[in-house]
Design an enzyme around this catalytic site. Structure first.
Site, mmCIF file in Angstrom:
data_model
loop_
_atom_site.group_PDB
_atom_site.id
_atom_site.type_symbol
_atom_site.label_atom_id
_atom_site.label_comp_id
_atom_site.label_asym_id
_atom_site.label_seq_id
_atom_site.Cartn_x
_atom_site.Cartn_y
_atom_site.Cartn_z
ATOM 1 N N PHE A 130 0.853 -1.181 0.000
ATOM 2 C CA PHE A 130 0.000 0.000 0.000
ATOM 3 C C PHE A 130 0.892 1.234 0.000
ATOM 4 O O PHE A 130 1.741 1.375 0.872
ATOM 5 C CB PHE A 130 -0.928 0.038 1.211
ATOM 6 C CG PHE A 130 -1.837 1.247 1.183
ATOM 7 C CD1 PHE A 130 -2.971 1.261 0.383
ATOM 8 C CD2 PHE A 130 -1.528 2.387 1.922
ATOM 9 C CE1 PHE A 130 -3.782 2.391 0.325
ATOM 10 C CE2 PHE A 130 -2.344 3.516 1.864
ATOM 11 C CZ PHE A 130 -3.471 3.514 1.065
ATOM 12 N N ASP A 215 9.294 2.504 1.685
ATOM 13 C CA ASP A 215 8.129 3.291 2.104
ATOM 14 C C ASP A 215 7.971 3.102 3.614
ATOM 15 O O ASP A 215 7.464 2.082 4.076
ATOM 16 C CB ASP A 215 6.883 2.828 1.349
ATOM 17 C CG ASP A 215 5.638 3.610 1.765
ATOM 18 O OD1 ASP A 215 5.725 4.417 2.722
ATOM 19 O OD2 ASP A 215 4.586 3.400 1.136
ATOM 20 N N LYS A 244 2.844 9.773 8.233
ATOM 21 C CA LYS A 244 2.049 9.522 9.449
ATOM 22 C C LYS A 244 2.646 10.066 10.760
ATOM 23 O O LYS A 244 2.226 11.099 11.248
ATOM 24 C CB LYS A 244 1.752 8.036 9.548
ATOM 25 C CG LYS A 244 0.880 7.557 8.366
ATOM 26 C CD LYS A 244 0.265 6.200 8.580
ATOM 27 C CE LYS A 244 -0.866 5.920 7.621
ATOM 28 N NZ LYS A 244 -0.500 5.256 6.375
HETATM 29 C C1 LIG Z 1 -0.732 5.491 4.943
HETATM 30 C C2 LIG Z 1 0.299 5.033 3.989
HETATM 31 C C3 LIG Z 1 0.532 5.712 2.772
HETATM 32 C C4 LIG Z 1 -0.338 6.854 2.300
HETATM 33 O O1 LIG Z 1 -0.290 7.957 3.123
HETATM 34 P P1 LIG Z 1 -1.394 9.132 2.917
HETATM 35 O O2 LIG Z 1 -0.937 10.184 3.896
HETATM 36 O O3 LIG Z 1 -2.718 8.549 3.233
HETATM 37 O O4 LIG Z 1 -1.296 9.590 1.528
HETATM 38 C C5 LIG Z 1 1.570 5.286 1.986
HETATM 39 N N1 LIG Z 1 2.339 4.235 2.333
HETATM 40 C C6 LIG Z 1 2.142 3.566 3.490
HETATM 41 C C7 LIG Z 1 3.052 2.436 3.842
HETATM 42 C C8 LIG Z 1 1.112 3.932 4.349
HETATM 43 O O5 LIG Z 1 0.909 3.243 5.457
#
Ligand SMILES: *Cc1c(COP(=O)(O)O)cnc(C)c1O
Length: 401
Positions: A130, A215, A244
């Site tokens: 994701f 990521d 986050k």
């Molecule tokens: C939450 C998340 C995203 C996306 O972040 P947004 O602030 O919602 O755009 C991307 N990569 C990972 C691993 C995430 O947990």
């Protein structure tokens, strides 16, 4: 027409909050919920942390926003601190995780472009990944349910089973620019790859001149007991994304890169209006003040273990409900024998919040400064919630569909 003026994109629970204090959320009628979801790993220091509140209000009284046409001292400072504590030499600030990923993908493609390899733009990603909800990041994530109905998938993403090193090597072509992965897959259910796999990816990248992107939007900024989850693997990436936890609740993300990997990102090729503005930088710096205090990350690791051991005991007691406990630090998952919505419901009855994920997993992501008492309280509530499911076979049966 539905009753709400809002897009119907979220299946919201019938629950709202008026205030937060530490690891607790409080409704308008005064009901207190233990918040082990923390805005999905966003409220890294809980709710209403005095140092964050002071930093935000102090900055709000001085200056909210200037554009990136000017120097922003708080931005230079936060960038320098992230560089000092990571593999990176360069930082680009964004407002969200997906934007940080967009920057990472663009940085990798530009790197090969300025090396004279224009056709080298493809990115290898992993099943279950994701990376956000923009057009490029849904293509990177590769999940059908997020791609469906949004036109042609953005070109240039090749998806491989998570953990299959041979498949990765086979998928690398002269057009491969980068490999993109979460050091621990969050949304698909706290899936931790073997360290050997991650080291293998680094070797493949070095061998083929491919950039490695981690990521760390969910795993970064102390969540796993290290500042970055890659520190557990023994390898460093060329590019990484965070979001986050770094804002503690203020919208903030960043793309980090080595000087070499960032060399194509020259004046004018990328930009942002809001990214790195003074308000966001004040909060980001305040979050780091706390997380970088000596001993803080060790405490995250210790508390993670405390919570995980308590969960393991619950799993042992109720094997008919809990399949497995997963994760590192305060990024933990209860893998259920059925979809996690049933456990989410009985936990909500016990006034404790978790965050559902894929693979039948309910995530527990408490604030990093959660107290031992709140962990104990949380375990008691989770115990009661799991017990309620264990003694309600009809519920588990109906949750199976
Ligand atoms: C939450 C998340 C995203 C996306 O972040 P947004 O602030 O919602 O755009 C991307 N990569 C990972 C691993 C995430 O947990």
């Amino acid at each position: 027409m539905s009753g709400s003026a809002l897009f119907d994109t979220f299946a919201r629970l019938p629950l709202s909050f008026e205030q937060g204090e530490g690891s607790w959320l409080i409704t308008a009628d005064g009901t207190r919920y233990l918040d082990f979801a923390a805005g999905i790993a966003v409220n890294s220091l809980g709710h209403g942390h005095p140092h964050l509140v002071a930093a935000l209000t102090e900055q709000a009284n001085k200056l909210w926003h200037v554009s990136n046409l000017y120097e922003i001292p708080g931005q230079s400072r936060l960038g320098a601190r992230l560089v000092e504590h990571s593999f990176a030499d360069k930082v680009f600030f964004t407002n969200s995780g997906a934007e940080a990923l967009e920057c990472a993908i663009k940085t990798a493609r530009r790197y090969h472009y300025v090396n004279g390899q224009e056709s080298r733009f493809r990115v290898i990603t992993f099943e279950g990944a994701f990376h956000g909800r923009t057009l490029a990041t849904i293509a990177a994530g590769g999940q059908k349910k997020y791609l469906e109905g949004f036109g042609p998938k953005v070109e240039g993403f090749d998806q491989i089973p998570f953990g299959d090193l041979q498949a990765v090597e086979k998928a690398i072509t002269p057009d491969t620019a980068a490999i993109l992965m979460e050091p621990i897959q969050g949304e698909s259910g706290i899936r931790v790859p073997p360290a050997q796999f991650v080291r293998g990816l680094r070797d493949l990248c070095d061998k083929h001149g491919v950039l490695l992107i981690f990521d760390e939007v969910q795993t970064g900024i102390g969540r796993t007991g290290k500042l970055f989850a890659y520190e557990w693997t023994g390898v460093t990436p060329d590019i990484a994304t965070i979001a986050k936890g770094i804002g503690g609740g203020f919208p903030l993300g960043a793309c980090l890169a080595t000087e070499e990997a960032a060399k194509g990102m020259t004046p004018g090729v990328h930009g942002t209006t809001f990214g790195g503005n003074p308000l966001a930088m004040a909060v980001g710096n305040a979050v780091l003040d706390v997380i970088l205090e000596p001993g803080f990350l060790e405490e995250v690791a210790r508390k993670g273990l405390l919570l995980k051991q308590g969960l393991a005991a619950i799993a042992d007691e109720f094997p008919q409900v809990v399949e497995e406990i997963r994760g590192t630090g305060l990024l933990l998952g209860i893998r259920c024998k059925f979809p996690p919505s049933a456990l989410q419901q009985t936990m909500r009855d016990e006034k404790i919040l978790g965050a559902p994920a894929g693979d039948n997993v309910l995530r527990l992501l408490p604030p990093l400064n959660v107290t031992d008492e709140d962990i104990q309280e949380g375990l008691e509530r989770i115990h009661r919630a799991v017990e309620a499911l264990a003694s309600a076979p009809a519920m588990t049966a109906s949750a199976k569909v």
